[in-house]
Design a protein around this motif. Structure first.
Motif, PDB file in Angstrom:
ATOM      1  N   ILE A   9       2.053 -12.113   7.384  1.00  0.00           N
ATOM      2  CA  ILE A   9       2.700 -11.223   8.360  1.00  0.00           C
ATOM      3  C   ILE A   9       3.529 -10.154   7.659  1.00  0.00           C
ATOM      4  CG2 ILE A   9       4.439 -11.119  10.194  1.00  0.00           C
ATOM      5  CD1 ILE A   9       3.476 -13.909  11.059  1.00  0.00           C
ATOM      6  N   VAL A  10       4.274 -10.561   6.635  1.00  0.00           N
ATOM      7  CA  VAL A  10       5.116  -9.613   5.892  1.00  0.00           C
ATOM      8  C   VAL A  10       4.265  -8.553   5.205  1.00  0.00           C
ATOM      9  CG1 VAL A  10       6.691  -9.369   3.936  1.00  0.00           C
ATOM     10  CG2 VAL A  10       7.016 -11.232   5.573  1.00  0.00           C
ATOM     11  N   LEU A  11       3.154  -8.963   4.580  1.00  0.00           N
ATOM     12  CA  LEU A  11       2.282  -8.018   3.887  1.00  0.00           C
ATOM     13  C   LEU A  11       1.629  -7.038   4.863  1.00  0.00           C
ATOM     14  CD1 LEU A  11       0.532 -10.345   1.261  1.00  0.00           C
ATOM     15  CD2 LEU A  11       2.299  -8.623   0.852  1.00  0.00           C
TER      16      LEU A  11
ATOM     17  N   ALA B 118       2.856  -6.147   7.785  1.00  0.00           N
ATOM     18  CA  ALA B 118       3.921  -5.259   8.264  1.00  0.00           C
ATOM     19  C   ALA B 118       4.240  -4.181   7.225  1.00  0.00           C
ATOM     20  CB  ALA B 118       5.179  -6.078   8.571  1.00  0.00           C
ATOM     21  N   ALA B 119       4.289  -4.572   5.945  1.00  0.00           N
ATOM     22  CA  ALA B 119       4.565  -3.604   4.872  1.00  0.00           C
ATOM     23  C   ALA B 119       3.447  -2.578   4.772  1.00  0.00           C
ATOM     24  CB  ALA B 119       4.740  -4.337   3.544  1.00  0.00           C
ATOM     25  N   LEU B 120       2.201  -3.044   4.895  1.00  0.00           N
ATOM     26  CA  LEU B 120       1.060  -2.134   4.828  1.00  0.00           C
ATOM     27  C   LEU B 120       1.095  -1.117   5.964  1.00  0.00           C
ATOM     28  CD1 LEU B 120      -1.655  -1.351   3.548  1.00  0.00           C
ATOM     29  CD2 LEU B 120      -2.742  -3.048   5.014  1.00  0.00           C
ATOM     30  N   LEU B 121       1.352  -1.606   7.184  1.00  0.00           N
ATOM     31  CA  LEU B 121       1.436  -0.705   8.332  1.00  0.00           C
ATOM     32  C   LEU B 121       2.585   0.285   8.186  1.00  0.00           C
ATOM     33  CD1 LEU B 121       0.743  -3.184  11.288  1.00  0.00           C
ATOM     34  CD2 LEU B 121      -0.799  -1.441  10.363  1.00  0.00           C
ATOM     35  N   TYR B 122       3.704  -0.165   7.602  1.00  0.00           N
ATOM     36  CA  TYR B 122       4.859   0.712   7.410  1.00  0.00           C
ATOM     37  C   TYR B 122       4.525   1.847   6.446  1.00  0.00           C
ATOM     38  CZ  TYR B 122       9.359   2.327   5.623  1.00  0.00           C
ATOM     39  OH  TYR B 122      10.405   3.110   5.212  1.00  0.00           O
ATOM     40  N   TYR B 123       3.865   1.521   5.331  1.00  0.00           N
ATOM     41  CA  TYR B 123       3.528   2.552   4.349  1.00  0.00           C
ATOM     42  C   TYR B 123       2.476   3.514   4.897  1.00  0.00           C
ATOM     43  CZ  TYR B 123       6.270   0.693   0.479  1.00  0.00           C
ATOM     44  OH  TYR B 123       7.305   0.310  -0.329  1.00  0.00           O
ATOM     45  N   ILE B 124       1.534   2.999   5.667  1.00  0.00           N
ATOM     46  CA  ILE B 124       0.549   3.881   6.295  1.00  0.00           C
ATOM     47  C   ILE B 124       1.238   4.821   7.277  1.00  0.00           C
ATOM     48  CG2 ILE B 124      -1.456   3.965   7.820  1.00  0.00           C
ATOM     49  CD1 ILE B 124      -2.377   1.325   6.583  1.00  0.00           C
ATOM     50  N   TYR B 125       2.197   4.279   8.036  1.00  0.00           N
ATOM     51  CA  TYR B 125       2.954   5.109   8.982  1.00  0.00           C
ATOM     52  C   TYR B 125       3.716   6.219   8.250  1.00  0.00           C
ATOM     53  CZ  TYR B 125       6.581   6.515  12.262  1.00  0.00           C
ATOM     54  OH  TYR B 125       7.430   7.253  13.044  1.00  0.00           O
ATOM     55  N   LYS B 126       4.316   5.886   7.105  1.00  0.00           N
ATOM     56  CA  LYS B 126       5.040   6.897   6.324  1.00  0.00           C
ATOM     57  C   LYS B 126       4.102   8.007   5.865  1.00  0.00           C
ATOM     58  CE  LYS B 126       8.108   6.070   3.258  1.00  0.00           C
ATOM     59  NZ  LYS B 126       8.778   5.560   2.039  1.00  0.00           N
TER      60      LYS B 126
END
Length: 262
Positions: free
Chosen positions: A17-19, A21-29
């Motif tokens: 879940i953490v990975l 979430a981190a992936l989606l966050y960086y894609i969003y950035k």
């Protein structure tokens, strides 16, 4: 019983879940502020719907949405090719992957190459003088990502940085004033360089091609850019495709030195 199994969480589930979430966050950035943000949000909604229908065992709609997701993968790669390139560059230029930062982890390896040697003060003083005379300038400072792919578009140089040299290069009657210059460590390694221009529609119209080129190269690499506007005489500092605000030249120098050490 199946419901209870669904509620059982293992440590690997938490990491998963953490990975994600981190992936989606960086894609969003990466897509934030671009037209692609709407496509990204749409994909997330469709993916969430797909997983929800799978969880509720709604086989017909789940298979339809799943088929759409599988067929649309190739189309997504085409649509997001620039964002994917930027993401891979960002991953490759992380602090761990950076040679300079990697060596800094081992304190017993005290090499002078670890600390920046770029004469930031000379660069900023030159920009300030050019801003006073409204002399347009575009300066690219190389960090971890190689800029050879843009250096080849200009003239190769090997000139130590000084304030007079920088001012003379961008002097309006100088044969080298068109395009950008690339700085590596404390040397100007290329002049008259042609940079990729950003297509970001959120860049204010008051900014011209110099600013769009600065945004473009900092979107694709981890380089830093300084732009002096020929129209207004203002100085802009651009990093990661964003305009970084600063109050005065002392704060600007501090920011650049800190960014060069990363």
């Amino acid at each position: 019983m199946d419901f209870l199994n669904f509620l059982e969480f293992k440590i690997t589930d938490v990491i998963d879940i953490v990975l994600v979430a981190a992936l989606l966050y960086y894609i969003y950035k990466l897509v934030k502020g671009t037209v692609a943000i709407n496509i990204f949000i749409g994909i997330v909604i469709v993916w969430a719907l797909w997983k929800l229908t799978e969880l509720l065992q709604m086989k017909m709609i789940s298979s339809m949405v799943g088929g759409f997701m599988n067929i649309g993968l190739i189309a997504l790669i085409i649509v997001f090719q620039q964002e994917i390139r930027k993401f891979l560059l960002m991953v490759g230029s992380t602090n761990f992957a950076s040679k300079r930062n990697f060596l800094r982890r081992f304190k017993f390896l005290k090499q002078e190459a670890v600390s920046t040697t770029t004469d930031v003060d000379a660069i900023i003083n030159a920009c300030e003088r050019m801003a006073t005379s409204k002399t347009g300038a575009l300066i690219v400072i190389e960090r971890n990502n190689s800029l050879d792919f843009v250096k080849s578009t200009g003239d190769a140089m090997d000139i130590k940085i000084t304030q007079p040299i920088l001012e003379s290069i961008f002097f309006k009657n100088s044969p080298l004033h068109d395009g950008a210059i690339v700085i590596q460590e404390n040397f100007i390694t290329a002049t008259r360089v042609i940079l990729p221009v950003s297509n970001d529609r959120n860049i204010p119209l008051r900014f011209g091609l110099r600013h769009r080129a600065a945004v473009g190269i900092t979107e694709k690499t981890d380089a830093l850019c300084l732009v002096v506007s020929e129209e207004t005489g203002s100085i802009s500092y651009i990093k990661n495709g964003d305009f970084i605000p600063f109050k005065n030249k002392e704060e600007l120098a501090k920011r650049i030195k800190k960014d060069l050490e990363q």
